[in-house]
Design a protein around this motif. Structure first.
Motif, PDB file in Angstrom:
ATOM      1  N   LEU A  54       3.112   8.485   7.293  1.00  0.00           N
ATOM      2  CA  LEU A  54       3.535   9.002   8.586  1.00  0.00           C
ATOM      3  C   LEU A  54       4.929   8.562   8.996  1.00  0.00           C
ATOM      4  N   GLU A  55       5.350   7.395   8.538  1.00  0.00           N
ATOM      5  CA  GLU A  55       6.601   6.825   9.037  1.00  0.00           C
ATOM      6  C   GLU A  55       7.741   6.862   8.018  1.00  0.00           C
ATOM      7  N   THR A  56       7.478   7.355   6.806  1.00  0.00           N
ATOM      8  CA  THR A  56       8.542   7.487   5.806  1.00  0.00           C
ATOM      9  C   THR A  56       8.459   8.871   5.178  1.00  0.00           C
ATOM     10  N   THR A  61       3.296   9.934  -4.628  1.00  0.00           N
ATOM     11  CA  THR A  61       3.305   9.115  -5.853  1.00  0.00           C
ATOM     12  C   THR A  61       3.960   7.771  -5.603  1.00  0.00           C
ATOM     13  N   GLU A  62       5.116   7.771  -4.952  1.00  0.00           N
ATOM     14  CA  GLU A  62       5.828   6.520  -4.681  1.00  0.00           C
ATOM     15  C   GLU A  62       4.998   5.619  -3.772  1.00  0.00           C
ATOM     16  N   ILE A  63       4.368   6.194  -2.785  1.00  0.00           N
ATOM     17  CA  ILE A  63       3.538   5.403  -1.875  1.00  0.00           C
ATOM     18  C   ILE A  63       2.373   4.775  -2.620  1.00  0.00           C
ATOM     19  N   SER A  64       1.751   5.530  -3.522  1.00  0.00           N
ATOM     20  CA  SER A  64       0.620   4.989  -4.266  1.00  0.00           C
ATOM     21  C   SER A  64       1.015   3.746  -5.042  1.00  0.00           C
ATOM     22  N   ARG A  91      -0.749  13.760   5.961  1.00  0.00           N
ATOM     23  CA  ARG A  91       0.629  13.666   6.465  1.00  0.00           C
ATOM     24  C   ARG A  91       1.012  14.924   7.227  1.00  0.00           C
ATOM     25  N   THR A  92       0.747  16.079   6.660  1.00  0.00           N
ATOM     26  CA  THR A  92       1.131  17.344   7.278  1.00  0.00           C
ATOM     27  C   THR A  92       0.444  17.556   8.624  1.00  0.00           C
ATOM     28  N   TRP A 183       0.408   8.531  15.064  1.00  0.00           N
ATOM     29  CA  TRP A 183       0.767   7.229  14.500  1.00  0.00           C
ATOM     30  C   TRP A 183       1.196   6.210  15.564  1.00  0.00           C
ATOM     31  N   GLU A 184       1.323   6.639  16.822  1.00  0.00           N
ATOM     32  CA  GLU A 184       1.660   5.697  17.884  1.00  0.00           C
ATOM     33  C   GLU A 184       0.420   5.196  18.625  1.00  0.00           C
TER      34      GLU A 184
END
Length: 249
Positions: A54-56, A61-64, A91-92, A183-184
């Motif tokens: 949510l914040e990046t 894949t990179e997050i995993s 995310r969407t 996310w807040e």
């Protein structure tokens, strides 16, 4: 675990940090948290993955990899099972402020249902609150609850659940957070009850919950209880077994 979740932590390494044998450490850890060290670490990793989604703008894949998974497939399957949405869809939808309504998480399959009566007390927070109470199959607040109720403050609740073993969990959220982005929205307080065995024809003891601040020993909340109550609903109440989407952070 909270500080080094991205590392391949072993039970031996974690137990050595506590200067305990891994067997004794596992027993103490389960008594304090309600689950095993491995399950707790997995929950922490998925919780951090939600935040990154949510914040990046990092890829899934990179997050995993950043949260300690070496396999994208394993990460995706565990995330989807725990959050009820795939990482990309989560995310969407969350960024767009969308909800995805659905039925109960676990249809009773012909099993008889029982009503769990309870109440929750909450310390003064200085602001209006909404309290989200749900029944889950495991101590971890993940997936869709089998039943839920949204309260406008402390008081009684009732959850209609099938026969079985359930864990009652609650989160207290500032009502002023609505309609803030998902996310807040962060729980001000949480509450949890003991393992509850529900059998038809046998009255269970009333569930008494007391809300309190979160601690590092609390299991991460992998779904956002606030998202059980869409800001578009006319009243902040979700009856038992009427479960909207769980897409928040």
């Amino acid at each position: 675990m909270w500080e080094r979740y991205e590392e391949p932590l072993s039970l031996d390494e974690i137990a050595n940090t506590a200067i305990l044998s891994k067997f004794y450490f596992s027993r103490v850890f389960r008594n304090l948290t309600g689950t095993s060290p491995g399950r707790f670490l997995s929950a922490v990793r998925l919780h951090q993955a939600k935040t990154m989604l949510l914040e990046t703008d990092l890829s899934v894949t990179e997050i995993s990899y950043r949260v300690g998974y070496n396999s994208l497939g394993t990460f995706t399957s565990r995330f989807t099972r725990s959050v009820s949405l795939s990482p990309a869809r989560y995310r969407t939808m969350a960024r767009a402020g969308l909800t995805e309504r659905s039925g109960p998480a676990h249809p009773d399959g012909g099993r008889r249902t029982c009503t769990v009566q309870g109440s929750i007390r909450s310390p003064e927070t200085g602001c209006p609150v909404r309290i989200y109470v749900g029944a889950f199959r495991e101590p971890i607040v993940q997936g869709r609850p089998v039943a839920c109720e949204v309260l406008e403050g402390a008081g009684p609740f009732a959850l209609r659940v099938p026969e079985g073993v359930w864990f009652i969990r609650a989160a207290v959220v500032a009502a002023s957070d609505f309609p803030a982005p998902p996310w807040e929205r962060r729980p001000l307080l949480v509450a949890s009850g003991p393992e509850l065995c529900v059998r038809h024809g046998h009255d269970s003891l009333p569930v008494r919950l007391v809300a309190r601040p979160l601690t590092p020993l609390d299991l991460p909340i992998l779904l956002a209880l606030p998202e059980l109550d869409s800001p578009r609903l006319p009243a902040p109440h979700v009856a038992a077994n009427r479960v909207p989407s769980l897409t928040g952070a």
